[in-house]
Design an enzyme around this catalytic site. Structure first.
Site, mmCIF file in Angstrom:
data_model
loop_
_atom_site.group_PDB
_atom_site.id
_atom_site.type_symbol
_atom_site.label_atom_id
_atom_site.label_comp_id
_atom_site.label_asym_id
_atom_site.label_seq_id
_atom_site.Cartn_x
_atom_site.Cartn_y
_atom_site.Cartn_z
ATOM 1 N N GLN A 130 0.674 -10.183 -34.189
ATOM 2 C CA GLN A 130 1.623 -11.594 -34.533
ATOM 3 C C GLN A 130 0.806 -13.117 -33.839
ATOM 4 O OE1 GLN A 130 3.965 -12.444 -36.805
ATOM 5 N NE2 GLN A 130 4.509 -10.077 -36.883
ATOM 6 N N ARG A 155 -4.962 -21.655 -40.396
ATOM 7 C CA ARG A 155 -3.600 -21.515 -40.907
ATOM 8 C C ARG A 155 -2.326 -22.126 -40.240
ATOM 9 N NH1 ARG A 155 0.861 -16.664 -40.452
ATOM 10 N NH2 ARG A 155 0.997 -17.336 -38.370
ATOM 11 N N GLY A 170 9.394 -12.505 -44.682
ATOM 12 C CA GLY A 170 8.452 -12.088 -43.409
ATOM 13 C C GLY A 170 8.244 -12.791 -42.487
ATOM 14 N N GLU A 190 12.624 -10.381 -41.923
ATOM 15 C CA GLU A 190 11.464 -9.528 -41.320
ATOM 16 C C GLU A 190 11.956 -8.075 -41.289
ATOM 17 O OE1 GLU A 190 8.320 -10.197 -40.333
ATOM 18 O OE2 GLU A 190 8.314 -7.923 -39.599
ATOM 19 N N GLU A 236 13.191 -6.598 -50.020
ATOM 20 C CA GLU A 236 13.729 -6.045 -51.573
ATOM 21 C C GLU A 236 15.214 -5.344 -51.411
ATOM 22 O OE1 GLU A 236 10.618 -5.742 -49.998
ATOM 23 O OE2 GLU A 236 9.308 -6.055 -51.613
ATOM 24 N N GLU A 246 4.216 -16.458 -45.397
ATOM 25 C CA GLU A 246 2.780 -16.361 -45.156
ATOM 26 C C GLU A 246 2.482 -14.990 -45.513
ATOM 27 O OE1 GLU A 246 -0.210 -14.998 -44.689
ATOM 28 O OE2 GLU A 246 -0.296 -15.377 -42.564
ATOM 29 N N GLU A 267 -2.878 -6.189 -49.243
ATOM 30 C CA GLU A 267 -1.468 -5.856 -48.441
ATOM 31 C C GLU A 267 -0.446 -5.977 -49.835
ATOM 32 O OE1 GLU A 267 -0.469 -8.146 -44.941
ATOM 33 O OE2 GLU A 267 -2.476 -8.189 -44.488
HETATM 34 C C1 LIG Z 1 1.177 -12.105 -42.495
HETATM 35 S S1 LIG Z 1 2.891 -12.113 -41.368
HETATM 36 C C2 LIG Z 1 3.435 -13.509 -41.239
HETATM 37 C C3 LIG Z 1 4.060 -13.827 -40.093
HETATM 38 C C4 LIG Z 1 4.788 -15.086 -39.972
HETATM 39 N N1 LIG Z 1 5.493 -15.597 -41.107
HETATM 40 C C5 LIG Z 1 3.859 -16.185 -39.551
HETATM 41 O O1 LIG Z 1 3.403 -16.956 -40.586
HETATM 42 O O2 LIG Z 1 3.307 -16.171 -38.450
HETATM 43 C C6 LIG Z 1 3.738 -11.161 -42.538
HETATM 44 C C7 LIG Z 1 5.035 -10.625 -42.079
HETATM 45 O O3 LIG Z 1 5.932 -10.383 -43.118
HETATM 46 C C8 LIG Z 1 6.416 -8.970 -42.790
HETATM 47 N N2 LIG Z 1 6.763 -8.388 -44.203
HETATM 48 C C9 LIG Z 1 6.148 -8.117 -45.100
HETATM 49 N N3 LIG Z 1 6.388 -7.628 -46.207
HETATM 50 C C10 LIG Z 1 7.952 -7.921 -45.968
HETATM 51 C C11 LIG Z 1 9.032 -7.347 -46.719
HETATM 52 N N4 LIG Z 1 8.927 -6.939 -47.785
HETATM 53 N N5 LIG Z 1 10.193 -7.756 -46.128
HETATM 54 C C12 LIG Z 1 10.344 -8.264 -44.741
HETATM 55 N N6 LIG Z 1 9.429 -8.559 -44.102
HETATM 56 C C13 LIG Z 1 8.192 -8.146 -44.784
HETATM 57 C C14 LIG Z 1 5.523 -8.273 -42.106
HETATM 58 O O4 LIG Z 1 6.175 -7.364 -41.244
HETATM 59 C C15 LIG Z 1 4.899 -9.405 -41.212
HETATM 60 O O5 LIG Z 1 5.635 -9.704 -40.240
#
Ligand SMILES: C[S@@+](CC[C@H](N)C(=O)[O-])C[C@H]1O[C@@H](n2cnc3c(N)ncnc32)[C@H](O)[C@@H]1O
Length: 371
Positions: free
Chosen positions: A33, A42, A66, A88, A117, A131, A140
């Site tokens: 993170q 970003r 997420g 999350e 989901e 994001e 991804e």
């Molecule tokens: C690229 S990171 C972005 C984290 C934060 N939003 C940021 O901008 O710093 C994507 C996050 O989304 C979570 N994530 C991805 N798919 C998800 C889903 N279907 N449901 C919940 N969380 C999800 C991942 O575990 C990850 O922590």
């Protein structure tokens, strides 16, 4: 993803345990993170998108798909949101909850640990922020989860943050093309020695494995795209858009298989064509009926100063070819998800180079894996 109204739900049959082990687990670590939180391009883009468009947030219900550390949820709350649902999938939710508490927004931000989901919200929301972008935008496949969230939880007049995305490719030059061929040749020489020595010292002939070993090494060194931070002067032709996404309307079906026929004029004088660079940008424009006051762009294009943690994906062609200013490269580009892992991608380029003199060189094509 069952209630998706305008897209297929192809991932219903994905084994959740396998998906967690392959994909989610790294997001549960703070070091990962932190890498995203330290990406200034970003961070500045999302920060400016929110705080220069507070009218989208003030008094509104927001969903952060997420949330990770909770940063976008906290900014949404600071911008005046009435309620923020911060979803999350990993245990990072616990750290996000702690940050929400220590930053004094427990009364606004509700962190929900679970997969987007699977969870249920008590109301529809006015804004979905996320994001979700991976390498070359779609690695991804996290945008599937955002689409699912949008179709279930966004009010009919709601806005998406970001609202639009584009994918780009451009012809490039790069010394990596020679380096990777050298690495591959070394690996194959080493294999030859290994086969000889195993026969000589241990009495077993490994020669019948030469073909699968070659395939494996070829894929690794020559057919897998590379992460790279390209300098703009390595881009030798006009960049071309190969996909545009409207985050408000696009469906999962639109993203399963991409095709683009495009071309690029070589802009550099007498140089080497070594392959293609691929990158993306996203835009925060609100929606037509409720536009952003200040449109913000987040680009991952080759840059002289601040790059992003996404860098660019580099697709190398060996051997390189001489090209000149004015030559025209036509490209037939296609991209599909890997059958083994829906979060990985396979890309194919079919190309033709027409020289400015009018001569056409023999066409060439190559398949790459984005792993
Ligand atoms: C690229 S990171 C972005 C984290 C934060 N939003 C940021 O901008 O710093 C994507 C996050 O989304 C979570 N994530 C991805 N798919 C998800 C889903 N279907 N449901 C919940 N969380 C999800 C991942 O575990 C990850 O922590």
């Amino acid at each position: 993803m069952g209630s998706s109204s305008n897209g297929a739900a192809p991932n219903n049959n994905v084994d959740k345990g396998v998906d967690y082990a392959n994909y989610f687990c790294t997001y549960a670590f703070l070091y990962h993170q932190k890498e995203m939180l330290s990406d200034r391009v970003r961070m500045d883009a999302y920060y400016n998108a929110i705080f220069q468009n507070k009218h989208h947030f003030a008094g509104k219900a927001v969903l952060d798909v997420g949330t990770g550390s909770g940063i976008l949820a906290l900014w949404s709350a600071q911008a005046g949101a009435r309620k923020v649902y911060a979803v999350e999938a990993t245990k990072m939710a616990e750290h996000a909850r702690e940050l929400v508490k220590t930053n004094g927004f427990e009364h606004v931000v509700e962190v929900i640990e679970g997969s987007m989901e699977d969870i249920t919200l008590p109301e529809k929301v006015d804004v979905i922020i996320s994001e979700w972008m991976g390498y070359f935008l779609l690695r991804e496949s996290m945008f599937d989860s955002v689409i699912c969230a949008r179709d279930r939880w966004l009010n009919p007049d709601g806005v998406m943050y970001p609202s639009h995305a584009r994918m780009w490719v451009a012809p490039i030059r790069s010394g990596l093309v020679d380096q990777k061929k050298i690495d591959y040749d070394r690996a194959m020489d080493d294999w030859s020695h290994f086969v000889n020595e195993t026969k000589m010292f241990y009495g077993v002939d490994m020669g019948s494995l030469t073909k699968p070993f070659t395939d494996e090494q070829r894929k690794y060194y020559l057919q897998t795209s590379l992460w790279n931070n390209l300098h703009p002067n390595q881009v030798i032709g006009k960049p071309a858009v190969i996909k545009e996404i409207d985050c408000l309307t696009s469906s999962v079906n639109d993203l399963l298989s991409l095709q683009a026929n495009t071309s690029s004029i070589i802009t550099a004088e007498n140089t080497r064509f070594c392959g293609f660079g691929g990158w993306f940008d996203v835009h925060f424009r609100g929606r037509k009926e409720n536009p952003a006051k200040n449109e913000i762009e987040l680009t991952t294009a080759p840059s002289e100063d601040l790059g992003t943690h996404w860098g660019q994906q580099v697709f190398l062609f060996y051997p390189s070819a001489r090209v000149s200013q004015g030559d025209n490269m036509t490209m037939n580009f296609s991209m599909n998800r890997s059958k083994e892992n829906h979060r990985l991608l396979e890309v194919e380029f079919d190309c033709e180079l027409r020289q400015s003199s009018g001569n056409s060189l023999p066409s060439f094509s190559k398949k790459f894996y984005i792993e």
